[in-house]
Design an enzyme around this catalytic site. Structure first.
Site, PDB file in Angstrom:
ATOM      1  N   CYS A   1      10.249  43.761  52.192  1.00 10.13           N
ATOM      2  CA  CYS A   1      10.567  43.147  53.491  1.00 10.13           C
ATOM      3  C   CYS A   1      11.214  44.103  54.495  1.00 10.13           C
ATOM      4  O   CYS A   1      10.814  44.102  55.667  1.00 10.13           O
ATOM      5  CB  CYS A   1      11.426  41.908  53.327  1.00 10.13           C
ATOM      6  SG  CYS A   1      11.557  41.277  51.671  1.00 10.13           S
TER       7      CYS A   1
ATOM      8  N   ARG B   1      13.111  47.116  40.084  1.00 10.13           N
ATOM      9  CA  ARG B   1      14.415  46.493  39.882  1.00 10.13           C
ATOM     10  C   ARG B   1      14.826  46.730  38.445  1.00 10.13           C
ATOM     11  O   ARG B   1      14.015  46.587  37.531  1.00 10.13           O
ATOM     12  CB  ARG B   1      14.355  44.995  40.162  1.00 10.13           C
ATOM     13  CG  ARG B   1      14.062  44.701  41.620  1.00 10.13           C
ATOM     14  CD  ARG B   1      13.953  43.226  41.870  1.00 10.13           C
ATOM     15  NE  ARG B   1      13.163  42.992  43.077  1.00 10.13           N
ATOM     16  CZ  ARG B   1      12.641  41.833  43.417  1.00 10.13           C
ATOM     17  NH1 ARG B   1      12.833  40.786  42.629  1.00 10.13           N
ATOM     18  NH2 ARG B   1      11.935  41.700  44.511  1.00 10.13           N
TER      19      ARG B   1
ATOM     20  N   GLN C   1       4.032  43.388  44.079  1.00  9.62           N
ATOM     21  CA  GLN C   1       3.961  42.053  44.677  1.00  9.62           C
ATOM     22  C   GLN C   1       2.750  41.968  45.588  1.00  9.62           C
ATOM     23  O   GLN C   1       2.422  42.937  46.273  1.00  9.62           O
ATOM     24  CB  GLN C   1       5.218  41.792  45.515  1.00  9.62           C
ATOM     25  CG  GLN C   1       6.491  41.749  44.698  1.00  9.62           C
ATOM     26  CD  GLN C   1       7.699  41.580  45.604  1.00  9.62           C
ATOM     27  OE1 GLN C   1       7.866  42.302  46.571  1.00  9.62           O
ATOM     28  NE2 GLN C   1       8.542  40.618  45.276  1.00  9.62           N
TER      29      GLN C   1
ATOM     30  N   ASP D   1       2.507  40.917  48.437  1.00  7.53           N
ATOM     31  CA  ASP D   1       3.503  40.526  49.419  1.00  7.53           C
ATOM     32  C   ASP D   1       2.903  40.419  50.817  1.00  7.53           C
ATOM     33  O   ASP D   1       1.941  41.100  51.132  1.00  7.53           O
ATOM     34  CB  ASP D   1       4.600  41.607  49.427  1.00  7.53           C
ATOM     35  CG  ASP D   1       5.962  41.028  49.715  1.00  7.53           C
ATOM     36  OD1 ASP D   1       6.042  39.829  50.007  1.00  7.53           O
ATOM     37  OD2 ASP D   1       6.942  41.786  49.649  1.00  7.53           O
TER      38      ASP D   1
ATOM     39  N   HIS E   1       4.510  39.393  54.994  1.00  3.53           N
ATOM     40  CA  HIS E   1       5.558  38.844  55.848  1.00  3.53           C
ATOM     41  C   HIS E   1       4.939  38.397  57.149  1.00  3.53           C
ATOM     42  O   HIS E   1       4.220  39.148  57.788  1.00  3.53           O
ATOM     43  CB  HIS E   1       6.658  39.883  56.060  1.00  3.53           C
ATOM     44  CG  HIS E   1       7.360  40.196  54.771  1.00  3.53           C
ATOM     45  ND1 HIS E   1       7.040  41.291  54.005  1.00  3.53           N
ATOM     46  CD2 HIS E   1       8.295  39.511  54.090  1.00  3.53           C
ATOM     47  CE1 HIS E   1       7.775  41.269  52.906  1.00  3.53           C
ATOM     48  NE2 HIS E   1       8.544  40.206  52.921  1.00  3.53           N
TER      49      HIS E   1
ATOM     50  N   HIS F   1       8.330  34.990  54.059  1.00  8.22           N
ATOM     51  CA  HIS F   1       7.862  35.816  52.933  1.00  8.22           C
ATOM     52  C   HIS F   1       6.909  34.932  52.129  1.00  8.22           C
ATOM     53  O   HIS F   1       7.193  33.758  51.941  1.00  8.22           O
ATOM     54  CB  HIS F   1       8.982  36.194  51.968  1.00  8.22           C
ATOM     55  CG  HIS F   1      10.234  36.714  52.587  1.00  8.22           C
ATOM     56  ND1 HIS F   1      10.625  38.015  52.454  1.00  8.22           N
ATOM     57  CD2 HIS F   1      11.209  36.110  53.307  1.00  8.22           C
ATOM     58  CE1 HIS F   1      11.787  38.195  53.060  1.00  8.22           C
ATOM     59  NE2 HIS F   1      12.168  37.051  53.590  1.00  8.22           N
TER      60      HIS F   1
HETATM   61 ZN    ZN Z   1       9.870  39.613  51.546  1.00  4.40          ZN
END
Ligand code: ZN
Ligand code: ZN
Length: 642
Positions: free
Chosen positions: A338, A367, A385, A387, A389, A519
């Site tokens: 992000c 992580r 991910q 991912d 946004h 997200h």
């Molecule tokens: Zn995010």
């Protein structure tokens, strides 16, 4: 004196003061009363036998309620403790909570050696004690009396627990010859427990602190019917066969290497091919839905994460900074995509007409997880991910949610997840001040999510107080083929990062406004998704995803050229596969292909070559007979279409 009891369907009934939930159940039906394990009284789970002295809302809990089940299992922990005390006098007891499936008790056997060989004796003792139908009797007790009881008994763990109890009522629960310090609640009596299975034994430090003594943790599960235990054990067997760690190895999809590092998956060629296909599938759908792919680096400057707040969240407990020759300069492995995407948003001024913008990235994040927490592909230290946004105006939140829901359902449909529910997590209405963002925006977004989910016909549950401090969210839970629940896709509103990064757009009023950030990740992460998919389909992937869609099995090397010509022809149609040219008997080649779960086997010998045909076997279904390459190609193309 009478009190009003409000039942879940809204009906209000009057009872004498001091009535128990059991008596309320009895007034409805005897059958119901026989099955009542506990009851929720004004939102708190109570013993069914406990007196209700004022007006209350009441929900009777049976085996079919999660809270009923956990009460059943926690009560079973008391029963196991009673059995252990009877079999091994002097055993000391730590804690015995229920868990997702079953319960455990942490115990100190002193010098006694203990192993799974002792399981049978414990199970038998538990069943014997269960048959006595001993009631779980609640007793309020003063702290001094409680301390005196466990001093006399010599159980330092219970004394330690008592030491930590500073307020509230202390209660003992007794059944049969066993008394425990416990808040409760419990089921009415031990007779409800009809089937018992000790599952495993492990070491566990007292209070999870490795400076403390290591106790023995006994895991077990119990059921109100023998048949339920049998079903459960069958399910476990099936789950073992489908374990993605096992299938991942057998199907050569992924591996781990201690040298590379724990929790860092290595995708083998077949696994990488499968993953790549998933990526392309989603990418295609996303581009159609107006997403723009972006790419950002695997590391970011410390300042980026200080701004985003991730430094506070992940800094000390995660991978430590990467230093450079430049004094004081620090980079971090990125824990989330992000912040990078916020910086992309800021590369140029945005107007209300430009919104929404949707940046998508298959972004790999890192992580640190404790080594004990790592598990196959579901808990790893580096993962990718799917991912994206979305940056939009507050009035666009609902539409964006609807579009993301469509995308998530498209993904689930293409991959055979038919059974799912969605959880909407909202603010705690009693405690609005702990959330960032204006009250007005929150109300707008919460309403938008609820409406979007309803308009899309989602089966939802609403959880108050489950939202993150920065925004409400919608999470998808899928049920796999074995009925196990997994959390997959998530869609989340965020008022925090736009604030921290000072994101803006110019409104129609020519003023600066903050965009809303959303997200979303339909898969969650590719690693986790592939793990769930493997277990869901037991490694029998949909044809379009299968690393190898067919394998040609020549009966002898004489037919190698014919096999090659078939594979060339299928190649022209993007149908991918292998040829098994090993000098092996055809029976063995078929067995090996079955183990590899290759969807189609094409057997070729003299007859097939002469007729220009192939003999087709389908994995898990058997012989489809002989056919021309053209017919086989048609079958494949039909099934591959998604
Ligand atoms: Zn995010
Ligand atoms: Zn208890």
């Amino acid at each position: 004196m009478t009190i009003n009891i409000t039942l879940p369907d809204g009906t209000v009934k009057q009872f004498p003061k001091g009535t128990s939930s059991y008596q309320v159940a009895l007034s409805i039906s005897e059958g119901l009363a026989r099955n009542v394990l506990a009851a929720e009284v004004n939102g708190e789970v109570w013993d069914a036998s406990r007196s209700i002295n004022e007006d209350a809302s009441l929900k009777l809990l049976t085996w079919n309620d999660e809270k009923g089940k956990s009460t059943f299992w926690h009560s079973s922990a008391h029963l196991m403790a009673e059995a252990l005390e009877a079999l091994y006098p002097g055993t000391k007891f730590g804690i015995g909570p229920s868990i997702e499936t079953g319960f455990y008790y942490d115990v100190d056997f002193g010098d006694r050696a203990f192993s799974s060989d002792d399981f049978k004796a414990i199970e038998n003792k538990m069943l014997e004690l269960a048959k006595t139908k001993s009631e779980y009797v609640r007793k309020e007790i003063s702290k001094n009396d409680a301390i005196a009881y466990f001093k006399e008994k010599g159980d330092e763990y219970k004394l330690d627990l008592l030491d930590g109890l500073t307020d509230g009522q202390i209660t003992f629960y007794s059944q049969g010859n066993f008394t425990d310090l416990c808040r409760g609640p419990h089921i009415p009596n031990t007779g409800f427990i009809k089937a018992v299975k000790l599952m495993s034994v492990a070491g566990a430090y007292w209070k999870g602190d490795e400076k403390n003594k290591q106790l023995t943790r006994l895991y077990a599960v119990t059921f109100p019917k023998q048949s339920e235990l049998t079903d459960y054990l069958t399910l476990l067997e099936e789950a073992k066969k489908r374990d993605h760690r096992k299938l991942g190895k057998e199907l050569e999809l992924f591996a781990f290497s201690e040298k590379v590092g724990m929790g860092l998956p290595l995708w083998l060629p077949k696994g990488a091919a499968l993953r790549e296909r998933l990526v392309q599938f989603l990418q295609k759908a996303q581009i159609k839905s107006g997403y723009e792919p972006v790419i950002t680096p695997h590391i970011g400057h410390k300042n980026l994460y200080v701004t985003s707040g991730h430094y506070d969240k992940y800094g000390a407990d995660s991978f430590q900074p990467i230093k450079t020759p430049q004094e004081g300069e620090e980079f971090f492995l990125k824990p989330m995509n992000c912040p990078h995407h916020c910086e992309i948003y800021k590369t140029k001024p945005r107007s209300y007409k430009d919104l929404p913008v949707r940046f998508a990235e298959f972004g790999t994040v890192y992580r640190y997880e404790q080594s004990g927490e790592l598990h196959g592909l579901t808990r790893v230290r580096g993962f990718t991910q799917d991912d994206a946004h979305l940056f939009c105006r507050p009035d666009q939140v609902k539409d964006e949610f609807k579009k993301v829901i469509d995308l998530v359902l498209y993904v689930f449909g293409a991959l055979g997840f038919e059974n799912y529910t969605a959880q909407i997590s909202l603010r705690d209405p009693e405690n609005k001040s702990k959330y960032i963002g204006s009250d007005e925006n929150w109300s707008l977004a919460e309403q938008a999510i609820i409406e979007a989910a309803a308009e899309k016909g989602l089966n939802t549950v609403v959880e108050l107080g489950e939202a993150a401090f920065y925004g409400p969210k919608l999470d998808f839970m899928v049920k796999d083929a074995l009925g196990r629940k997994w959390q997959l896709g998530t869609i989340q509103v965020d008022y925090n990062l736009p604030e921290r990064f000072e994101l803006e757009y110019t409104g129609s009023d020519n003023q600066k406004h903050r965009p809303v950030m959303i997200h979303r990740a339909p898969f969650g992460s590719l690693e986790r998704f592939v793990a769930v998919l493997i277990e869901h389909c037991a490694g029998n992937f949909p044809l379009w995803l299968s690393p190898d869609q067919y394998i040609i099995l020549p009966i002898s090397e004489k037919y190698a050229d014919y096999a090659k010509s078939i594979s060339d022809s299928l190649n022209n149609y993007d149908i991918r596969g292998l040829i098994d040219n090993r000098d092996e008997k055809i029976g063995k080649k078929i067995r090996d292909a079955e183990i590899k779960k290759i969807p189609f086997m094409l057997i070729v010998g003299e007859k097939e070559q002469e007729e220009g045909k192939v003999s087709v076997r389908k994995h898990g279904e058997g012989d489809l007979g002989s056919m021309t390459i053209e017919s086989f190609t048609e079958i494949m193309q039909k099934e591959i279409k998604i």
